[in-house]
Design an enzyme around this catalytic site. Structure first.
Site, PDB file in Angstrom:
ATOM      1  N   CYS A  32       0.830  -1.217   0.000  1.00 52.72           N
ATOM      2  CA  CYS A  32       0.000   0.000   0.000  1.00 52.72           C
ATOM      3  C   CYS A  32       0.861   1.263   0.000  1.00 52.72           C
ATOM      4  O   CYS A  32       1.546   1.549   0.979  1.00 52.72           O
ATOM      5  CB  CYS A  32      -0.904  -0.046   1.224  1.00 52.72           C
ATOM      6  SG  CYS A  32      -1.759   1.485   1.601  1.00 52.72           S
ATOM      7  N   CYS A  35      -0.012   3.769   2.728  1.00 52.44           N
ATOM      8  CA  CYS A  35       0.460   3.263   4.030  1.00 52.44           C
ATOM      9  C   CYS A  35       1.911   3.657   4.260  1.00 52.44           C
ATOM     10  O   CYS A  35       2.281   4.065   5.366  1.00 52.44           O
ATOM     11  CB  CYS A  35       0.327   1.742   4.093  1.00 52.44           C
ATOM     12  SG  CYS A  35      -1.361   1.134   3.971  1.00 52.44           S
TER      13      CYS A  35
END
Length: 111
Positions: A32, A35
């Site tokens: 991600c 993230c």
């Protein structure tokens, strides 16, 4: 850094739910991009609030039970927990200043 910890399906209760401090939970994934962007901001907030809050990072791919339990539909998903209860929830990346304000506002209710 005792105010930043990792947790899995098997360690989450001990690391997060039984923490004497309020916990910011970062439900993230290695693949991600957002993230990876929010991680340094969360670590900055954890350092600023050291002794008052604990950051617990959970890789949702490695912790599918927690992912289901917290109904993670997007990553990053952030939670603020205290005494094992979710006080606030936020999805998506944000800058450190916004994360700090979110944490301060949520934690003001338990101080």
């Amino acid at each position: 850094m005792p105010w930043i910890a990792n947790a899995t399906d098997t360690t989450f209760a001990a690391v997060a739910e039984q923490s004497a401090l309020p916990v910011v939970v970062d439900l993230w994934a290695t693949w991600c991009g957002p993230c990876r962007m929010v991680s340094p901001a969360l670590e900055q907030v954890a350092r600023e609030l050291a002794g008052n809050v604990k950051l617990v990072k959970v890789d949702v791919d490695a912790a599918p039970t927690l992912s289901r339990r917290f109904d993670v539909k997007a990553v990053p998903t952030l939670l603020i927990m205290h005494d094992g209860k979710v006080l606030a929830r936020k999805s998506g990346a944000a800058p450190a200043s916004a994360l700090r304000q979110w944490a301060d506002t949520t934690l003001a209710g338990i101080r």
